[in-house]
Design an enzyme around this catalytic site. Structure first.
Site, PDB file in Angstrom:
ATOM      1  CB  SER A 224     -13.498  80.402  24.794  1.00  0.00           C
ATOM      2  OG  SER A 224     -14.494  80.264  23.805  1.00  0.00           O
TER       3      SER A 224
ATOM      4  NE  ARG B  18     -11.396  85.537  22.908  1.00  0.00           N
ATOM      5  CZ  ARG B  18     -12.131  84.488  22.597  1.00  0.00           C
ATOM      6  NH1 ARG B  18     -13.439  84.572  22.648  1.00  0.00           N
ATOM      7  NH2 ARG B  18     -11.575  83.363  22.224  1.00  0.00           N
TER       8      ARG B  18
ATOM      9  CG  ASN C 242      -9.446  91.153  26.950  1.00  0.00           C
ATOM     10  OD1 ASN C 242      -8.404  91.713  26.685  1.00  0.00           O
ATOM     11  ND2 ASN C 242      -9.781  89.980  26.456  1.00  0.00           N
TER      12      ASN C 242
END
Lengths: 156, 268
Positions: B198, B202, B206
């Site tokens: 994660s 992440r 993005n």
């Protein structure tokens, strides 16, 4: 997205940058920040201490002033007392002196009076003797009539 | 733009999303995305070099504007670390600062207009394919996340001892009953695996999505003058919104780094 050797190289670069930051960037700047913080807090504490010492000095000044005031008023009262005492003493002395002088004068007057009276008495007795001699046309023997003369003198 | 042969939306986007990859003899894993490595190292050298220059003239007295700026950054990171991690922060705080600054710099490459940069890469660096945003490369984010993961394991063992750490793997969070060992280990394995995944995905997601949206907006330019203006306006809007994402993702990445390392110090 395929994983390849780039990952290892990036990890190595990351480790190098972390090492560099931890060794050369973080300590001096953090040290500067902490030193400045300490300086500022020290300065604030010193200011606070200065304020307190000023307050205590002002309190001492007030105490000293109050003490000086009471002492000066004491001294003034003492002076007043001394002055009035001195004046009273002088007055008493003067009165005593005056009394003394008065008494002396009175005594002198008394003396003078008795002396004058004595003189007058003698003269009057002389005069009376002279008058009597004239009346008797003869000399009065003073010695013979001494008692009589003395009695007359006494009556005068 | 740079595509020499036929220029259509697919080739345009594919061109922008192609790494400059040097493949070694054995191929496969032994290849390197030169663009990612070079860009990230150049950015790191610029950022940390500038900070180092500031430290050379650093004074405890009245700071210069640059020193005040860097001190602001350091104090910000220090406060974040102090708020989460209650222990010896001398090693964690510089780590957090490095993560924040480096990721911020790499993310900020996204602000540079894609097509102008493509011209720069082609005519100045003479590279047909070059991707400018290192954090839109999953290798970078995994490298960072796995480094943090390694530190996590390292500090877990350092603080609790090897036995303590293994004990914790088997006996928390459910209890030390031997019947529960398997479940505890499974639970911990999921937790340990999900952290770097994660953490890295992440940031990667993005930045990659941001890049693709810039490319899609750039496609408007192919539809004529109106499309150019329309695409420019939308790109401006996305750029402004992207300022938030760039800073926020760098901040989140740093915070997660601190949290993971701090959690490794805690006894369950």
């Amino acid at each position: 997205m395929d994983i390849n050797f780039t990952l290892v190289m990036q990890a190595a670069a990351f480790a190098a940058f972390v090492w560099f930051t931890a060794k050369f960037v973080w300590p001096p700047l953090m040290g500067a920040i902490e030193t400045r913080q300490k300086q500022i807090s020290d300065g604030l504490a010193a200011g606070e201490a200065g304020k307190q010492s000023l307050a205590s000095a002002e309190r001492r000044i007030a105490d000293l002033l109050a003490e000086a005031k009471t002492r000066s008023s004491e001294i003034i009262a003492q002076g007043e007392k001394l002055k009035s005492e001195t004046v009273d003493a002088a007055k008493q002395q003067a009165r005593a002196e005056a009394d003394r002088i008065l008494v002396a004068a009175k005594a002198e007057i008394q003396q003078e009076l008795s002396r004058a009276r004595e003189t007058l008495r003698n003269q009057v007795s002389d005069l009376a003797v002279a008058g009597a001699a004239q009346i008797l046309k003869r000399e009065v023997d003073a010695k013979a009539h001494a008692d009589l003369l003395a009695a007359i003198r006494q009556q005068l | 733009m740079a595509a020499a042969s036929e220029l259509n939306p697919t080739s345009y986007i594919q061109h922008h999303l192609t790494f400059l990859t040097k493949t070694g003899e054995s191929g496969g894993f032994w290849s390197v995305n030169v663009d990612t490595v070079v860009t990230s190292i150049v950015l790191g050298v610029i950022a940390f070099g500038l900070m180092w220059l500031v430290t050379r003239k650093a004074t405890a007295g009245v700071p210069t504007r640059t020193q005040a700026f860097v001190e602001l950054l350091i104090d910000f990171v220090n406060e974040q670390v102090k708020g989460i991690f209650h222990g010896e922060i001398k090693t964690i705080a510089p780590l957090a600062l490095t993560v924040f600054v480096w990721v911020l710099m790499m993310n900020a490459m996204d602000f540079l207009p894609v097509d102008i940069m493509a011209l720069f890469y082609e005519h100045v660096l003479h590279q047909r394919t070059w991707r400018g945003v290192p954090t839109a490369d999953v290798n970078t984010t995994f490298a960072l996340a796995l480094s943090v993961f390694g530190l996590m394991i390292f500090y877990s063992i350092k603080v609790k001892g090897l036995g303590g750490w293994i004990h914790e793997l088997f006996c928390s969070p459910f209890g030390s009953n031997p019947l529960l060992w398997v479940f505890n280990l499974l639970f911990n394995a999921v937790e340990y695996l999900s952290k770097p995944l994660s953490h890295s995905l992440r940031l990667y997601g993005n930045m990659y999505a941001g890049e693709i949206i810039f490319l899609l907006l750039g496609l408007w330019a192919a539809t004529g003058a109106v499309g150019v203006i329309f695409g420019a306006v939308l790109s401006l809007g996305w750029s402004i919104f992207h300022i938030l994402i760039v800073a926020l993702q760098a901040y989140i990445f740093m915070m997660l780094t601190i949290v993971y390392v701090a959690m490794a110090h805690e006894h369950h």
